[in-house]
Scaffold this motif. Structure first.
Motif, mmCIF file in Angstrom:
data_model
loop_
_atom_site.group_PDB
_atom_site.id
_atom_site.type_symbol
_atom_site.label_atom_id
_atom_site.label_comp_id
_atom_site.label_asym_id
_atom_site.label_seq_id
_atom_site.Cartn_x
_atom_site.Cartn_y
_atom_site.Cartn_z
ATOM 1 N N SER A 49 34.177 -7.976 -33.512
ATOM 2 C CA SER A 49 34.963 -8.889 -32.694
ATOM 3 C C SER A 49 36.388 -8.373 -32.490
ATOM 4 C CB SER A 49 35.020 -10.263 -33.357
ATOM 5 O OG SER A 49 35.850 -11.139 -32.626
ATOM 6 N N ASP A 51 38.694 -10.556 -32.642
ATOM 7 C CA ASP A 51 39.488 -11.599 -33.293
ATOM 8 C C ASP A 51 40.190 -11.044 -34.540
ATOM 9 O OD1 ASP A 51 37.584 -11.520 -35.331
ATOM 10 O OD2 ASP A 51 36.631 -13.416 -34.780
ATOM 11 N N GLY A 54 37.884 -9.343 -36.938
ATOM 12 C CA GLY A 54 37.471 -8.041 -36.447
ATOM 13 C C GLY A 54 38.529 -6.990 -36.677
ATOM 14 N N ARG A 73 33.013 -3.378 -29.367
ATOM 15 C CA ARG A 73 33.982 -4.470 -29.468
ATOM 16 C C ARG A 73 33.717 -5.539 -28.400
ATOM 17 N NH1 ARG A 73 38.304 -3.110 -33.053
ATOM 18 N NH2 ARG A 73 38.653 -5.367 -32.966
ATOM 19 N N ASP A 75 34.769 -10.082 -27.395
ATOM 20 C CA ASP A 75 35.575 -11.261 -27.710
ATOM 21 C C ASP A 75 34.777 -12.353 -28.411
ATOM 22 O OD1 ASP A 75 37.893 -10.157 -26.639
ATOM 23 O OD2 ASP A 75 37.449 -10.895 -24.618
ATOM 24 N N ARG A 76 33.533 -12.077 -28.731
ATOM 25 C CA ARG A 76 32.752 -13.048 -29.500
ATOM 26 C C ARG A 76 33.296 -13.132 -30.933
ATOM 27 N NH1 ARG A 76 28.040 -14.210 -26.659
ATOM 28 N NH2 ARG A 76 27.519 -12.712 -24.995
ATOM 29 N N THR A 78 33.520 -13.371 -35.180
ATOM 30 C CA THR A 78 33.000 -12.581 -36.299
ATOM 31 C C THR A 78 32.029 -13.416 -37.135
ATOM 32 O OG1 THR A 78 35.011 -11.253 -36.445
ATOM 33 C CG2 THR A 78 33.656 -11.364 -38.424
ATOM 34 N N THR A 99 27.688 -14.388 -32.266
ATOM 35 C CA THR A 99 28.769 -13.550 -32.787
ATOM 36 C C THR A 99 28.750 -12.145 -32.173
ATOM 37 O OG1 THR A 99 27.394 -12.844 -34.647
ATOM 38 C CG2 THR A 99 28.822 -14.772 -34.989
ATOM 39 N N ALA A 100 29.846 -11.434 -32.388
ATOM 40 C CA ALA A 100 29.985 -10.070 -31.860
ATOM 41 C C ALA A 100 28.922 -9.148 -32.435
ATOM 42 C CB ALA A 100 31.378 -9.536 -32.184
#
Length: 306
Positions: A49, A51, A54, A73, A75-76, A78, A99-100
């Motif tokens: 992610s 975030d 991430g 990578r 934007d979902r 973690t 999630t990512a």
């Protein structure tokens, strides 16, 4: 390079007051970190992610000398794993929807891998949930030619949504493995028969599989080779803080030892002697035992048996 393919997440581990604190984790992430800290060339293929968690994962990889060019990578969020410790033994509750790591797809994979990547490692919860599980299976089939494949199922039954699909997928994955590391609990889950574990482990040999390492918790580990050689090593005695990352450190120890001794090749793995197996198990077992003396998964740098 050794390329570890699978999950990277945040372990939420309770401190002495019972409050949860974030620690970087995930079976495949932990294995990559362990290898990188031994000076071997290693990378991670995983969904990460953008975030704050991430970023923590990415920073830990960089500090531990793990190559990041194969990170996917997004934007979902973690994946979070809340850890419950009972007498130092860990159990997990996962928060993994959308999630990512979970949502990577075939289109996110590299078209090819360079020849310098000589081994691939797969396992963990990334093989249990879709769509990432099918994506990693695609990666295994796409990239396995002329490379050593190691697999650790590291099964979390509570995380498996469709047991039938999972068992079919795992059979396909294990059939592609040169090296299988499996715990006694995972072996019994895959094969619920009353037969002894040595027999079950030996039956995993054949096809492509040359080596099976059966870990037995405090009783140590046994190795079974296709050429009939077997070896057993007792677990080193240590003061255990928690068992988070112990199996991951063992996997890192196996791959590090084989790489360091220039036998992480098809010929090398097929030709392992009893002395080779004993030295490999000793290093991996001591490396794992050292890891459990610290909270979370925090493998040592440049580890040596003392």
């Amino acid at each position: 390079m050794i390329l570890c393919c699978g999950e990277a997440l945040i372990d939420m581990i309770p401190n002495a007051d019972g409050a949860f604190a974030p620690h970087t984790g995930g079976a495949i992430f932990n294995t990559a970190i362990g290898i990188g800290r031994q000076g071997a060339t290693v990378g991670l293929l995983s969904g990460i992610s953008n975030d704050v968690f991430g970023d923590l994962l990415s920073e830990k990889l960089e500090k531990s000398q793990v190559a990041k060019q194969y990170l996917i990578r997004s934007d979902r969020p973690t994946t979070l794993a809340f850890v419950k410790l009972v007498d130092g033994k860990a159990s997990y509750a996962f928060y993994d929807e959308n999630t990512a790591g979970r949502m990577i797809a075939d289109k996110d994979l590299p078209d090819h891998l360079p020849k310098g990547i000589k081994a691939l490692f797969f396992g963990g919860i990334s093989l249990a949930v879709e769509p990432c599980a099918d994506t990693y299976l695609s990666a295994l089939k796409q990239y396995s030619r002329n490379r050593i494949i190691m697999v650790d199922p590291n099964i979390r039954p509570s995380f498996i949504e469709d047991e039938s699909r999972y068992r079919d997928r795992m059979r396909n994955i294990l059939d592609c493995a040169d090296i299988i590391k499996i715990s006694d609990e995972d072996l019994d889950w895959l094969d619920g028969s009353k037969r002894d574990r040595d027999t079950k482990a030996e039956e995993m040999l054949g096809n492509k599989t040359k080596l099976v390492c059966l870990t037995l918790g405090g009783d140590g580990v046994k190795a079974f080779h296709e050429n009939g050689v077997q070896c057993a090593v007792r677990a080193p005695k240590k003061d255990v803080v928690d068992t988070v990352g112990a199996g991951d450190a063992f996997n890192a120890g196996v791959l590090t030892h084989l790489d360091r001794n220039h036998i992480l090749t098809a010929h090398g793995v097929a030709s392992l002697s009893e002395n080779d197996l004993s030295a490999m198990l000793e290093f991996a077992s001591h490396f794992a035992a050292d890891t459990v003396t610290r909270a979370g998964s925090d493998p040592a740098w440049h580890f040596e048996i003392r």
